[in-house]
Write an enzyme that holds these catalytic residues in place. Structure first.
Site, PDB file in Angstrom:
ATOM      1  N   ASP A  92      -5.758  -1.935   4.017  1.00 22.67           N
ATOM      2  CA  ASP A  92      -4.893  -2.607   3.046  1.00 22.67           C
ATOM      3  C   ASP A  92      -3.422  -2.420   3.421  1.00 22.67           C
ATOM      4  OD1 ASP A  92      -3.310  -1.978   0.245  1.00 22.67           O
ATOM      5  OD2 ASP A  92      -4.571  -3.750   0.213  1.00 22.67           O
ATOM      6  N   TYR A  93      -2.593  -3.478   3.182  1.00 20.32           N
ATOM      7  CA  TYR A  93      -1.176  -3.457   3.540  1.00 20.32           C
ATOM      8  C   TYR A  93      -0.404  -2.400   2.763  1.00 20.32           C
ATOM      9  CZ  TYR A  93       3.658  -5.037   4.096  1.00 20.32           C
ATOM     10  OH  TYR A  93       4.992  -5.078   4.349  1.00 20.32           O
ATOM     11  N   CYS A  94      -0.591  -2.369   1.415  1.00 18.57           N
ATOM     12  CA  CYS A  94       0.144  -1.409   0.586  1.00 18.57           C
ATOM     13  C   CYS A  94      -0.197   0.021   0.978  1.00 18.57           C
ATOM     14  CB  CYS A  94      -0.167  -1.634  -0.891  1.00 18.57           C
ATOM     15  SG  CYS A  94       0.509  -3.166  -1.552  1.00 18.57           S
ATOM     16  N   SER A 142      -1.134   1.048   3.878  1.00 18.35           N
ATOM     17  CA  SER A 142      -0.518   1.366   5.161  1.00 18.35           C
ATOM     18  C   SER A 142       0.954   1.700   4.992  1.00 18.35           C
ATOM     19  CB  SER A 142      -0.692   0.192   6.132  1.00 18.35           C
ATOM     20  OG  SER A 142       0.060  -0.943   5.709  1.00 18.35           O
ATOM     21  N   LYS A 143       1.641   0.991   4.090  1.00 16.81           N
ATOM     22  CA  LYS A 143       3.047   1.291   3.828  1.00 16.81           C
ATOM     23  C   LYS A 143       3.193   2.655   3.164  1.00 16.81           C
ATOM     24  CE  LYS A 143       4.972  -2.357   5.513  1.00 16.81           C
ATOM     25  NZ  LYS A 143       5.789  -2.243   6.742  1.00 16.81           N
TER      26      LYS A 143
END
Length: 234
Positions: free
Chosen positions: A102-104, A106-107
């Site tokens: 997931d992008y969030c 990873s951030k």
């Protein structure tokens, strides 16, 4: 190792055979006689294909999983700056990537990486090396076109212009700021997340519309995908 147990809850009705056990405070507790089955599976959680295959096996052989515990972990035993690339990749794949794609997430992992690196540099007394963590709000680059917060809040929190974000980031770097949030209102959100209980944070996200801000974006992506498939005759 992935394990799944079907365990019946404790009951106090005397409508079937029981056995006695002891609770942590010395009191007796009545347990139902159950034929428990334990299923074990070996799975390399660092490889998502193995995770998917094992999950499918569990569904077929055991049934739907009601509780999932993400506790797999490995440790490299090296300082971050001395750790070989392959060990870093292995650690991240097992300890982090195995839990989500997931992008969030990873951030969020990048924020943790920055904190870890910064503290290690301080502990090693590397005074000549500076780090700056830049946490901007939505940036109007087109990457997240359609992402919307609550419409009543939007006039006060419009997407940021890329030039503005670059200027703020450069200012923070040149002045040795360890962290910068843009706009400044984001500092309040970060602070509130640190002191408020989880349910209060959920309420704050809902008030801002941040909990569903990606929904319009996802809908647009799905529509674009469907249009492309229709155009290509798939």
């Amino acid at each position: 190792m992935v394990s799944c147990e079907r365990i019946l809850p404790l009951v106090k009705e005397h409508d079937r055979p029981y056995c006695k056990g002891e609770t942590g405070n010395g009191e007796e507790e009545i347990l139902p006689h159950c034929n428990l089955q334990v299923f074990t599976y070996t799975c390399d959680v660092g490889k998502r294909e193995n995770v998917y295959l094992t999950a499918e096996r569990v569904r077929k052989e055991v049934g739907e999983v009601s509780v999932l515990v993400n506790n797999a972990g490995v440790v490299s035993g090296h300082h971050l700056l001395e750790c070989p690339d392959e060990l870093i990749e292995r650690t991240m794949m097992v300890n982090c990537h195995a839990h989500f794609w997931d992008y969030c997430a990873s951030k969020f992992g990048v924020v943790g990486f920055h904190e870890s690196l910064s503290h290690e540099l301080k502990a090693a007394e590397k005074d000549g090396i500076k780090t700056t963590l830049v946490c901007p709000y939505l940036v109007d680059t087109g990457m997240f076109r359609g992402c919307r917060i609550r419409k009543e809040i939007e006039p006060f929190l419009p997407p940021l212009k890329p030039d503005y974000c670059v200027k703020q980031a450069m200012k923070a770097i040149l002045t040795d700021q360890p962290m910068i949030c843009t706009p400044r209102l984001m500092y309040i959100v970060t602070f509130m997340k640190s002191i408020l209980p989880f349910e209060a944070v959920v309420c704050m996200y809902r008030f801002l519309g941040a909990d569903k801000c990606m929904y319009p974006f996802i809908a647009q992506r799905k529509q674009a995908t469907n249009n492309n498939e229709a155009k290509n005759g798939i």
